[in-house]
Design a protein around this motif. Structure first.
Motif, PDB file in Angstrom:
ATOM      1  N   ASP A   1       8.019   0.199   1.867  1.00 23.25           N
ATOM      2  CA  ASP A   1       8.985   1.274   1.683  1.00 23.25           C
ATOM      3  C   ASP A   1       8.328   2.444   0.980  1.00 23.25           C
ATOM      4  O   ASP A   1       8.487   3.599   1.358  1.00 23.25           O
ATOM      5  CB  ASP A   1      10.161   0.737   0.854  1.00 23.25           C
ATOM      6  N   PHE A   2       7.534   2.151  -0.032  1.00 25.39           N
ATOM      7  CA  PHE A   2       6.869   3.182  -0.817  1.00 25.39           C
ATOM      8  C   PHE A   2       5.939   4.031   0.056  1.00 25.39           C
ATOM      9  O   PHE A   2       5.903   5.247  -0.059  1.00 25.39           O
ATOM     10  CB  PHE A   2       6.070   2.502  -1.936  1.00 25.39           C
ATOM     11  N   LEU A   3       5.196   3.374   0.927  1.00 20.37           N
ATOM     12  CA  LEU A   3       4.225   4.093   1.751  1.00 20.37           C
ATOM     13  C   LEU A   3       4.808   4.524   3.095  1.00 20.37           C
ATOM     14  O   LEU A   3       4.103   5.031   3.968  1.00 20.37           O
ATOM     15  CB  LEU A   3       2.977   3.243   1.980  1.00 20.37           C
ATOM     16  N   GLU A   4       6.090   4.281   3.282  1.00 17.04           N
ATOM     17  CA  GLU A   4       6.784   4.710   4.493  1.00 17.04           C
ATOM     18  C   GLU A   4       6.130   4.204   5.767  1.00 17.04           C
ATOM     19  O   GLU A   4       5.820   4.966   6.682  1.00 17.04           O
ATOM     20  CB  GLU A   4       6.915   6.244   4.511  1.00 17.04           C
TER      21      GLU A   4
ATOM     22  N   GLN B   1       7.546   1.419   7.399  1.00 18.64           N
ATOM     23  CA  GLN B   1       8.484   0.411   7.912  1.00 18.64           C
ATOM     24  C   GLN B   1       8.389   0.257   9.422  1.00 18.64           C
ATOM     25  O   GLN B   1       8.566  -0.844   9.944  1.00 18.64           O
ATOM     26  CB  GLN B   1       9.940   0.807   7.587  1.00 18.64           C
TER      27      GLN B   1
END
Lengths: 656, 261
Positions: B144-147, B149
């Motif tokens: 989620d942090f590094l997008e 998904q």
């Protein structure tokens, strides 16, 4: 709950907050909202949603949000943004969803025009945009953000996390438990429920004010028409500022009690679609087009056996698929058997890949859909239908009834809606679903709605012998060739866009002696095609200029000309010359609207040189264009564009 | 935790010399890294930047010098000790498992933290199961942090280069490192990808308070995001300081632009 209480709530389901409370009371345990977060679908049931909405409403009230205030909502489809919509309505305020990919200056216009004091935004990106334009929007006092990531070092006093506001709201609600019920009771169905800004195909956007009454009526007519229930699952992934999303994900969901599902991110929609398997689905044609393009690309990479099977059964489906779906007689037993076999081998798996296995009804609207594209989905058993409407008419003027599907019509007027064709060919609409007014624009309101209450849609169309409405084009776009033949650019462009290799097209021909076109190739499809041929390229501009690519596009255009030549009405408007543009048409460069409709006037002005070159018989033309990158910087793209001649075909007289 | 309060020296390198046979890769290099800062190592090709990182995390063993990590002396560092001590790194030439999905690749970053024994793992017994859920949650947070998904289930080999780099970073983050060593995290990326990567590095530094040591060629990037820069040339340290100091250092200028003789 006592009998008298429930009697009261069900008799007065005339505003959205009341609908929400009704669902919380009657189907409190049913899932209302889902969102995929950290790889898992999180669910909130109706009771929980009602509590969340209430907390947001109290929090907003605590910050000073009052009856009549407008609340801007900016972001992707997040549950809390939908809830905030209802929260604003609880307090008698008006939610104003904005397109989340709009650049800051575009937002400034709406924020100023809408006199926005409060904004709830998704994340840091949107906060940055609002801070950038805060100077220009003196009204804007509070910016609340949903996702606190990256927000730690912002010290502006106008900023606040939505979490804090909700926490504040919960305290407020505890201290004054009668506040929210009182506010809800004050609401009237004639209050403005939402303000949606038009996409601005023509000039500056206008705020369209719709009341609770109109939107609930529009939603009820659609729900009743297709017999939708609280068992429906829908995926909410379209821009919240679009009337289509508001109708499906908000109004209809609250009227019928659907479950709305918010995707994990914009890039995961395809996967999320498969996982949820919605029963009711709505998408503009471009989404269906993209899905089909992806399928076609993957099919071309498949093995020979699979590819052969796919093409064979797609031919079967094309022949009889939509007739079988419509339950029409006259399909031979052999075809039925073949279709059943195809259903097991190809259509079923294909529907599954597309996430359409459970779909009972799918709609498309927002632009004309290519007949071939439309036929494709119906032929594999997806009950895709068209509807017609606009922001001003709650997107619910005409719907196609089951079993009366025509590829080129948008269906019959919805219950309670009157539709008339003006002498000029323009479609006029009257009924409950009309806008109350354009915000602060009595002049525009007067212009759009005449004295007898007819709303002028600006679309050109006609009724066919079965009472189905056919839309040809925007009334102002329909032109005539120099020799008087009718020229409907959209019609031709849609034919071009059906080819997976062509993403966008713009045709010219009004007052000219022939039709010429700009074409945008589809980077994904053509890139893949080039890779398989070992054709090296460095980027869009390079690829678009390759001779092989031009030949590929020429084949597509010739195919369109063959099609056009079959129909005497449009045979004169075959494309004579075309060029492939050196850059993709982009909303950031004002060439498309945010809903990706072509801005004709702007394009013909910006690329005047190219149009002159097309009509002057030159074989190539140099052009340099400024482009805006996503971060707001600008750069230049230059290229020598080759102008291609295309074969045209004599008019074919077809029986029937 | 407040991320950007640059603290004490956390990693100290004293008089490091490394040679391969007769080739001197690093000569008598000393510098330190403070807690929570972004420290860049720059220099022309072959200056010894990657060798320096390899020394720090124990891939190469220097002939001279010592590494002091949080006050502890490491005379012979090796990769295992480095990982145990909270050092994670990414590689210049991405070293992911091409055939495995993004998710599985990042999960490998949790390896050191897995406690269940091989039997429990093999038969999917209670502790292994619980542990997997815990680690998966952590990994999902990083995703989620590094997008990333949308590529969770895709084999890494099928991803474009820029995304592979991001997965590489994700795997390093999965270790929840205290010091992150990045070997040219932005090499071969286009402008937009570089901007994204910069944002992620700054976010990691800011949100988790992770100390970052990075090698980078792009001067714009280095000067923008780092707190202090050390400059190497032919295995020797020729400059050390804030970006502005380094930019004004005549030795650095001559190394980059060529000296006028």
């Amino acid at each position: 709950m006592t009998a008298s209480e429930s009697g009261r709530t069900s008799s007065s389901l005339d505003t959205f907050p009341r609908l929400l409370l009704h669902h919380a009371a009657t189907r409190g345990d049913r899932p209302a909202t889902r969102e995929k977060y950290l790889g898992i679908w999180q669910t909130w049931n109706w009771s929980e949603v009602a509590l969340e909405v209430r907390a947001i409403a109290c929090g907003l009230a605590e910050l000073g949000f009052k009856r009549g205030d407008n609340l801007a909502l900016i972001g992707d489809n997040r549950p809390r943004l939908y809830w905030a919509m209802c929260a604003a309505q609880m307090l008698g305020g008006v939610p104003v969803p904005l397109y989340q990919d709009a650049v800051a200056t575009e937002m400034a216009f709406v924020l100023t025009d809408g006199e926005i004091r409060f904004a709830i935004v998704e994340d840091q990106e949107q906060v940055d945009k609002l801070l950038e334009i805060k100077e220009q929007c003196p009204c804007l006092q509070h910016i609340l953000y949903d996702d606190p990531r990256g927000m730690r070092h912002y010290t502006q006093t106008s900023l606040q996390g939505l979490d804090e506001v909700i926490a504040m709201g919960k305290v407020h609600d505890k201290n004054q438990p009668d506040f929210i019920p009182g506010e809800i009771a004050k609401g009237s169905p004639q209050d403005i429920a939402v303000m949606l800004y038009t996409s601005g195909t023509t000039g500056k956007p206008k705020g369209v004010c719709q009341t609770h009454e109109t939107f609930i009526a529009a939603a009820q007519s659609g729900v009743g028409f297709d017999h939708l229930t609280d068992q429906e699952d829908i995926l909410s992934y379209l821009p919240m500022a679009w009337v289509g999303d508001h109708l499906f994900s908000y109004a209809q969901a609250l009227v019928a009690g659907f479950t709305i599902n918010c995707p994990e991110s914009g890039d995961t929609v395809m996967t999320d679609l498969r996982e949820i398997g919605p029963t009711y689905y709505f998408a503009p044609p471009r989404v269906f087009e993209n899905l089909l393009t992806t399928v076609m690309i993957r099919m071309e990479d498949a093995g020979a056996l699979k590819r052969g099977m796919f093409h064979y059964f797609m031919a079967v489906a094309k022949r009889c698929g939509s007739d079988i779906l419509d339950g029409k007689p006259g399909v031979s037993t052999a075809d039925r058997l073949l279709y059943a076999l195809g259903n097991v081998l190809v259509y079923g798996p294909l529907r599954n890949v597309l996430g359409m296995s459970r779909i009972r009804v799918a709609y498309t609207a927002g632009a004309a859909i290519g007949p071939d594209l439309f036929r494709f989905y119906r032929s594999i058993g997806v009950n895709l239908k068209q509807l017609y409407g606009s922001t001003e008419t709650c997107a619910a003027v005409c719907l196609q009834p089951d079993r009366e599907i025509k590829f080129d019509s948008v269906g019959k007027p919805a219950p309670g809606v009157e539709v008339r064709i003006a002498d000029s060919g323009e479609v006029l609409v009257r009924g409950k679903l009309l806008l109350k007014e354009y915000y602060k624009r009595p002049d525009a309101t007067a212009e759009a709605i005449d004295a007898e209450g007819w709303f002028h849609t600006g679309d050109a169309g006609f009724f066919d012998e079965d009472g189905h409405l056919k839309i040809i084009d925007r009334a102002k776009d329909v032109g005539k060739l120099a020799d008087g033949a009718i020229f409907a650019p959209n019609y031709i462009e849609n034919k071009l866009k059906f080819f997976p290799h062509i993403k966008e097209a713009v045709c010219f021909g009004h007052d000219r002696d022939m039709v010429c076109a700009f074409v945008n190739i589809d980077m994904g499809a053509v890139g893949n095609w080039a890779e398989r041929r070992g054709l090296p390229y460095s980027g869009y501009t390079d690829l678009a200029g390759k001779k092989d690519v031009l030949d590929l596009v020429r084949e597509c255009v010739e195919q369109v000309n063959v099609d056009l030549s079959h129909d005497a009405m449009v045979a004169e408007t075959q494309i004579h010359r075309f060029l492939v543009l050196h850059k993709e048409l982009d909303p950031d460069d004002d060439e498309l609207t945010r809903t990706r409709k072509v801005r004709r006037g702007f394009i013909s002005e910006k690329y005047g040189v190219l149009i002159d070159a097309l009509y002057s018989g030159k074989t190539s033309q140099f052009i340099e264009t400024q482009v805006k990158f996503e971060d707001g910087r600008t750069g230049k793209v230059a290229a020598d564009l080759v102008i291609c001649e295309v074969k045209t075909f004599p008019v074919m007289k077809k029986a029937a | 935790m407040s991320g950007r309060n640059i603290g004490e020296v956390i990693l100290d390198l004293n008089n490091i010399s490394l040679s391969f046979g007769g080739v001197k890769a690093l000569t008598d290099i000393s510098f330190n890294v403070r807690e929570h800062e972004i420290r860049a190592i720059i220099g022309p090709n072959g200056a010894g930047k990657s060798s320096m990182l390899n020394v720090i995390n124990g891939v190469y063993r220097p002939q001279h010098g010592e590494i002091i990590l949080r006050g502890e002396h490491f005379a012979n560092m090796n990769s295992y000790k480095a990982a145990k001590a909270g050092l994670a790194r990414t590689f210049q030439n991405i070293a992911l498992f091409k055939g495995m999905s993004v998710l599985d690749n990042i999960m490998t970053g949790r390896n050191l933290k897995m406690k269940a024994n091989i039997l429990q793992q093999a038969f999917w017994l209670g502790p292994a199961q619980r542990e997997e859920l815990e680690h998966r949650l952590k990994v999902e947070e990083i995703i989620d942090f590094l997008e990333i998904q949308h590529i969770r289930k895709i084999p890494v080999g099928r991803l474009p280069y820029g995304l592979q780099k991001r997965v590489d970073l994700a795997r390093a983050l999965a270790m929840e490192p205290q010091i992150l060593l990045l070997d040219e995290p932005m090499a071969g990326m286009n402008v937009e990808e570089k901007q994204d990567m910069c944002r992620f590095i700054l976010d990691v530094n800011d949100q988790f308070g992770t100390t970052v040591v990075l090698i980078e060629h792009d001067m714009g990037v280095v000067m923008d995001i780092s707190d202090r820069v050390v400059v190497l040339d032919y295995g020797k340290k020729i400059g050390d300081g804030t970006p502005d100091e380094v930019r004004a250092n005549p030795d650095v200028i001559s190394a980059y632009l060529g000296a006028s003789h």
